[in-house]
Design a protein around this motif. Structure first.
Motif, PDB file in Angstrom:
ATOM      1  N   ASN A   1       0.939  -1.422  -0.119  1.00 40.10           N
ATOM      2  CA  ASN A   1       0.422   0.396  -0.056  1.00 40.10           C
ATOM      3  C   ASN A   1       0.984   1.605   0.589  1.00 40.10           C
ATOM      4  OD1 ASN A   1      -2.114   1.638   0.605  1.00 40.10           O
ATOM      5  ND2 ASN A   1      -2.942   0.733   1.711  1.00 40.10           N
ATOM      6  N   ASP A   2       0.648   2.115  -0.888  1.00 37.29           N
ATOM      7  CA  ASP A   2       1.158   3.052  -1.129  1.00 37.29           C
ATOM      8  C   ASP A   2       1.159   3.988   0.369  1.00 37.29           C
ATOM      9  OD1 ASP A   2      -1.195   3.946  -0.970  1.00 37.29           O
ATOM     10  OD2 ASP A   2      -1.093   5.418  -3.447  1.00 37.29           O
ATOM     11  N   VAL A   3       0.056   4.329   1.249  1.00 40.62           N
ATOM     12  CA  VAL A   3       0.326   4.661   2.150  1.00 40.62           C
ATOM     13  C   VAL A   3      -0.782   3.899   2.829  1.00 40.62           C
ATOM     14  CG1 VAL A   3      -0.619   6.457   3.908  1.00 40.62           C
ATOM     15  CG2 VAL A   3      -0.178   7.006   2.052  1.00 40.62           C
ATOM     16  N   ALA A   4      -0.388   2.855   4.646  1.00 40.82           N
ATOM     17  CA  ALA A   4      -0.834   1.902   5.490  1.00 40.82           C
ATOM     18  C   ALA A   4      -2.023   2.585   5.816  1.00 40.82           C
ATOM     19  CB  ALA A   4      -0.138   1.148   5.898  1.00 40.82           C
ATOM     20  N   ARG A   5      -3.142   1.760   5.697  1.00 38.34           N
ATOM     21  CA  ARG A   5      -4.147   2.065   6.538  1.00 38.34           C
ATOM     22  C   ARG A   5      -4.918   1.298   7.368  1.00 38.34           C
ATOM     23  NH1 ARG A   5      -8.248   5.025   2.999  1.00 38.34           N
ATOM     24  NH2 ARG A   5      -9.812   4.387   4.438  1.00 38.34           N
ATOM     25  N   PRO A   6      -5.810   1.337   8.017  1.00 35.95           N
ATOM     26  CA  PRO A   6      -6.850   0.308   8.712  1.00 35.95           C
ATOM     27  C   PRO A   6      -8.540   0.513   7.524  1.00 35.95           C
ATOM     28  CG  PRO A   6      -7.310   2.049   9.923  1.00 35.95           C
ATOM     29  CD  PRO A   6      -6.226   2.251   9.067  1.00 35.95           C
ATOM     30  N   GLY A   7      -9.116  -0.918   8.411  1.00 32.07           N
ATOM     31  CA  GLY A   7     -10.306  -0.580   7.431  1.00 32.07           C
ATOM     32  C   GLY A   7     -10.897  -2.062   8.740  1.00 32.07           C
ATOM     33  N   LYS A   8     -11.626  -1.812   8.923  1.00 31.84           N
ATOM     34  CA  LYS A   8     -12.746  -3.090   9.542  1.00 31.84           C
ATOM     35  C   LYS A   8     -12.663  -4.860   9.205  1.00 31.84           C
ATOM     36  CE  LYS A   8     -16.446   0.369  11.301  1.00 31.84           C
ATOM     37  NZ  LYS A   8     -18.177   0.449  11.346  1.00 31.84           N
ATOM     38  N   ALA A   9     -12.731  -5.635   9.838  1.00 33.82           N
ATOM     39  CA  ALA A   9     -12.393  -7.021   9.565  1.00 33.82           C
ATOM     40  C   ALA A   9     -13.435  -7.760  10.462  1.00 33.82           C
ATOM     41  CB  ALA A   9     -11.174  -7.379   9.386  1.00 33.82           C
ATOM     42  N   ASN A  10     -13.684  -9.242   9.987  1.00 38.37           N
ATOM     43  CA  ASN A  10     -14.228  -9.878  10.573  1.00 38.37           C
ATOM     44  C   ASN A  10     -13.759 -11.057  11.488  1.00 38.37           C
ATOM     45  OD1 ASN A  10     -16.686 -10.815  11.353  1.00 38.37           O
ATOM     46  ND2 ASN A  10     -16.334 -12.508   9.817  1.00 38.37           N
ATOM     47  N   ASN A  11     -12.820 -10.296  12.762  1.00 39.69           N
ATOM     48  CA  ASN A  11     -11.769 -11.820  13.383  1.00 39.69           C
ATOM     49  C   ASN A  11     -12.087 -10.140  15.127  1.00 39.69           C
ATOM     50  OD1 ASN A  11      -9.599  -8.801  13.858  1.00 39.69           O
ATOM     51  ND2 ASN A  11      -9.257  -9.315  11.922  1.00 39.69           N
ATOM     52  N   PRO A  12     -11.511 -11.533  15.560  1.00 35.36           N
ATOM     53  CA  PRO A  12     -11.634 -10.633  17.307  1.00 35.36           C
ATOM     54  C   PRO A  12     -11.099  -9.480  17.399  1.00 35.36           C
ATOM     55  CG  PRO A  12     -11.086 -13.022  16.873  1.00 35.36           C
ATOM     56  CD  PRO A  12     -10.348 -12.213  15.641  1.00 35.36           C
ATOM     57  N   THR A  13     -10.683  -8.487  16.526  1.00 32.53           N
ATOM     58  CA  THR A  13      -9.544  -7.438  16.727  1.00 32.53           C
ATOM     59  C   THR A  13     -10.986  -6.220  15.681  1.00 32.53           C
ATOM     60  OG1 THR A  13      -9.057  -7.158  14.445  1.00 32.53           O
ATOM     61  CG2 THR A  13      -7.387  -8.252  16.668  1.00 32.53           C
ATOM     62  N   GLY A  14     -11.746  -6.864  15.457  1.00 35.37           N
ATOM     63  CA  GLY A  14     -12.495  -5.726  14.800  1.00 35.37           C
ATOM     64  C   GLY A  14     -11.849  -5.033  13.498  1.00 35.37           C
ATOM     65  N   TRP A  15     -10.815  -5.369  13.275  1.00 36.88           N
ATOM     66  CA  TRP A  15      -9.705  -4.487  11.710  1.00 36.88           C
ATOM     67  C   TRP A  15      -9.220  -5.107  11.661  1.00 36.88           C
ATOM     68  CZ3 TRP A  15      -5.145  -1.711  13.092  1.00 36.88           C
ATOM     69  CH2 TRP A  15      -4.354  -1.770  14.130  1.00 36.88           C
ATOM     70  N   TRP A  16      -8.236  -4.479  10.369  1.00 39.94           N
ATOM     71  CA  TRP A  16      -6.615  -5.438   9.558  1.00 39.94           C
ATOM     72  C   TRP A  16      -6.018  -3.974   9.147  1.00 39.94           C
ATOM     73  CZ3 TRP A  16      -5.991  -6.190   3.844  1.00 39.94           C
ATOM     74  CH2 TRP A  16      -4.850  -7.332   4.188  1.00 39.94           C
TER      75      TRP A  16
END
Length: 413
Positions: free
Chosen positions: A71-86
């Protein structure tokens, strides 16, 4: 990266990091330094971020191309795991205990350099997954004159009870060096048929489907979604850019890693999470798992036991696809009965000379010759073969110094 770290929080008695998306400063981009370990030889330049448990870069030196998406700029997003994000970062991640990306991508890993000799460079990383208590260690090794990155992976259950889990390796590939998929990228998958989850059938068609002649073998026929192999016939898979004549494969034990799931954003997608907001044709995630189906299937690991295997990832070039791959070579045999022709392509993982190449049909040797090849100069050959032998089936065999490097049968045209 997007300035998201101030939005990370922990719940009471929960060791996993969570993210308050409302507190993320989406418009603020900051630089973040990470400890990196560089492994390099004649053919590969590999960057590992050991404290993140991630292979970040794999450059194939004969072509100069990067094989892993960034990714040219790392960024978070929602995900279906116990942390809720990726975190949309790129590279190769190693995930426990199941779910979408698991939890280990978000945890701090320990590391040590275990060998720094003239014959091997080796780095071991490790993490304890807090939900299951499972311990994972990965030893990455690079050897002189060999074009693969070797990973010895062990999942250990130190607890007193059986644990349910799934481990998935997620390489994010962009063969061709453009940091995006080329329009005629092929997905190499040794299976007879594929499965499509119900939620993706509107985009990718019914389930199951035959795979050998499936249009989904090529990215130009995709919409967003993923497919799964319904059983593997060999222990490898890969992706190949026909425009750039470059690809990459993962080789493994299919009994211990029977699952493959392929995810893309589709052909020329409009919504790729590039942190800069710039355009991209996307990448392919080719997941390999210790269970057959992603993401809900789990396997069990008894108290005090462990699961261990070794796998290899390496870039290839000038093979026009892949019929078979192992740790020694990736090969492609294309048989055209109409034109009475067999095309042979081999990209080995080391330089070899005076190897014996045989083209066989029903146990009869049709052609035998001595060949030289290397990762930098793969072998390519075209041979005339009668229609009778083409239709009865051809087998390619390559031997070197008493060892069998290649044995495969080719697809028919």
């Amino acid at each position: 990266q997007v300035d998201y770290e101030g939005a990370i929080f922990y719940d009471k008695e929960d060791p996993l990091p969570h993210l308050d998306f409302g507190k993320i400063k989406w418009d603020r981009v900051v630089k973040k330094s990470h400890r990196a370990i560089l492994l390099e030889n004649e053919y590969l330049q590999v960057v590992i971020l050991p404290e993140m448990g991630r292979v970040y870069s794999m450059v194939f030196k004969p072509t100069g191309s990067e094989t892993l998406w960034h990714n040219d700029v790392a960024r978070p997003g929602k995900a279906n795991n116990p942390t809720g994000w990726w975190l949309w970062l790129g590279g190769i991640e190693y995930t426990l205990p199941g779910d979408e990306h698991g939890t280990t991508w978000a945890l701090p890993w320990q590391y040590e350099i275990v060998e720094d000799s003239l014959t091997r460079k080796a780095l071991r990383i490790g993490v304890k997954e807090p939900i299951t208590g499972l311990e994972e260690s990965i030893t990455f090794s690079l050897y002189p004159g060999i074009s693969y990155l070797e990973a010895e992976i062990q999942i250990n259950n130190p607890g007193s009870e059986t644990v349910e889990f799934a481990h998935w390796v997620n390489p994010m590939w962009v063969p061709g060096g453009l940091n995006e998929l080329t329009d005629h990228t092929e997905f190499i998958l040794p299976t007879s048929r594929i499965l499509v989850e119900k939620r993706w059938q509107m985009n990718l068609g019914p389930s199951p489907q035959s795979w050998p002649d499936n249009p989904l073998r090529f990215i130009e026929n995709w919409k967003v979604g993923d497919i799964m192999a319904d059983g593997l016939e060999a222990g490898f898979y890969g992706a190949y850019s026909h425009e750039k004549a470059e690809g990459v494969v993962r080789v493994f034990d299919p009994l211990k890693n029977p699952g493959v799931d392929i995810w893309t954003y589709g052909f020329h997608p409009e919504d790729i999470p590039m942190g800069s907001g710039g355009p991209s044709k996307g990448y392919v995630e080719m997941w390999g798992g210790t269970v057959r189906h992603f993401p809900n299937e789990l396997d069990s690991l008894a108290a005090g036991s462990f699961l261990q295997w070794t796998e290899w990832i390496y870039p290839i070039q000038k093979t026009s696809g892949v019929s078979h791959a192992n740790k020694r070579a990736a090969a492609n045999l294309i048989v055209n009965s109409g034109e009475e022709r067999a095309e042979i392509f081999i990209c080995p993982t080391r330089s070899i000379s005076n190897a014996v190449l045989e083209l066989q049909s029903q146990g009869q040797v049709l052609r035998r010759e001595k060949v030289d090849m290397s990762p930098a100069i793969p072998y390519q050959g075209v041979f005339g073969v009668s229609r009778e032998f083409c239709r009865s089936g051809l087998t390619l065999v390559v031997r070197h110094e008493g060892e069998e490097y290649v044995r495969c049968s080719g697809p028919f045209k």
